[in-house]
Design a protein around this motif. Structure first.
Motif, PDB file in Angstrom:
ATOM      1  N   GLU A 199      35.536 143.173  24.890  1.00 56.09           N
ATOM      2  CA  GLU A 199      36.569 143.935  25.582  1.00 56.09           C
ATOM      3  C   GLU A 199      35.937 145.045  26.420  1.00 56.09           C
ATOM      4  N   SER A 200      34.936 145.702  25.848  1.00 57.24           N
ATOM      5  CA  SER A 200      34.239 146.767  26.574  1.00 57.24           C
ATOM      6  C   SER A 200      33.551 146.217  27.813  1.00 57.24           C
ATOM      7  N   LEU A 201      32.923 145.085  27.663  1.00 57.46           N
ATOM      8  CA  LEU A 201      32.259 144.452  28.802  1.00 57.46           C
ATOM      9  C   LEU A 201      33.287 144.065  29.865  1.00 57.46           C
ATOM     10  N   GLY A 202      34.424 143.529  29.439  1.00 55.93           N
ATOM     11  CA  GLY A 202      35.480 143.160  30.374  1.00 55.93           C
ATOM     12  C   GLY A 202      36.033 144.371  31.119  1.00 55.93           C
ATOM     13  N   ILE A 203      36.232 145.455  30.401  1.00 61.84           N
ATOM     14  CA  ILE A 203      36.729 146.679  31.035  1.00 61.84           C
ATOM     15  C   ILE A 203      35.718 147.202  32.044  1.00 61.84           C
ATOM     16  N   ALA A 204      34.442 147.237  31.646  1.00 62.45           N
ATOM     17  CA  ALA A 204      33.397 147.705  32.564  1.00 62.45           C
ATOM     18  C   ALA A 204      33.325 146.816  33.805  1.00 62.45           C
ATOM     19  N   PHE A 205      33.432 145.503  33.609  1.00 64.70           N
ATOM     20  CA  PHE A 205      33.414 144.580  34.738  1.00 64.70           C
ATOM     21  C   PHE A 205      34.605 144.827  35.658  1.00 64.70           C
ATOM     22  N   GLY A 206      35.791 144.987  35.073  1.00 65.36           N
ATOM     23  CA  GLY A 206      37.000 145.226  35.865  1.00 65.36           C
ATOM     24  C   GLY A 206      36.927 146.520  36.656  1.00 65.36           C
ATOM     25  N   VAL A 207      36.440 147.570  36.025  1.00 64.23           N
ATOM     26  CA  VAL A 207      36.298 148.853  36.720  1.00 64.23           C
ATOM     27  C   VAL A 207      35.290 148.729  37.847  1.00 64.23           C
ATOM     28  N   GLY A 208      34.177 148.053  37.575  1.00 65.06           N
ATOM     29  CA  GLY A 208      33.172 147.841  38.617  1.00 65.06           C
ATOM     30  C   GLY A 208      33.718 147.034  39.783  1.00 65.06           C
ATOM     31  N   LEU A 209      34.497 146.013  39.480  1.00 66.01           N
ATOM     32  CA  LEU A 209      35.113 145.196  40.523  1.00 66.01           C
ATOM     33  C   LEU A 209      36.088 146.020  41.348  1.00 66.01           C
ATOM     34  N   LEU A 210      36.894 146.829  40.692  1.00 68.92           N
ATOM     35  CA  LEU A 210      37.856 147.682  41.382  1.00 68.92           C
ATOM     36  C   LEU A 210      37.149 148.706  42.278  1.00 68.92           C
TER      37      LEU A 210
END
Length: 103
Positions: A84-95
């Protein structure tokens, strides 16, 4: 309003703690240097400075405690929920990447 990243918050907290330590240290040195031959006004100023230094020490301890507890909570969450942490970090980076590309 500007949102700060976790690294920026941590860096500013560390800088605040360093600055607070320096103020406390300088104040203690000033108190030691001015301990001799004080007039009544000087004694009152020294007492106010002592009180301010005590408040600064308490603030420093509280900030340090909060920073440590926040770091521990973050570490615990990341260890308990790595994907979940990795997914959140990826999503924030993408945004952030998408927003930067638009400008």
């Amino acid at each position: 309003m500007d949102k700060k990243s976790a690294e920026e918050v941590e860096a500013s907290t560390e800088k605040l703690l360093r600055d607070l330590k320096a103020v406390v240290h300088d104040g203690e040195e000033l108190l030691r240097a001015g301990a001799r031959d004080l007039s009544e006004r000087g004694r009152a100023a020294r007492e106010r400075l002592s009180a301010a230094l005590e408040v600064a020490r308490d603030t420093q301890r509280e900030l340090q405690s909060r920073a440590l507890s926040s770091a521990r909570a973050t570490d615990h969450y990341v260890r308990e929920h790595p994907y979940e942490s990795l997914g959140i970090a990826f999503g924030v980076g993408l945004l952030v990447g998408a927003l930067m590309r638009r400008k």
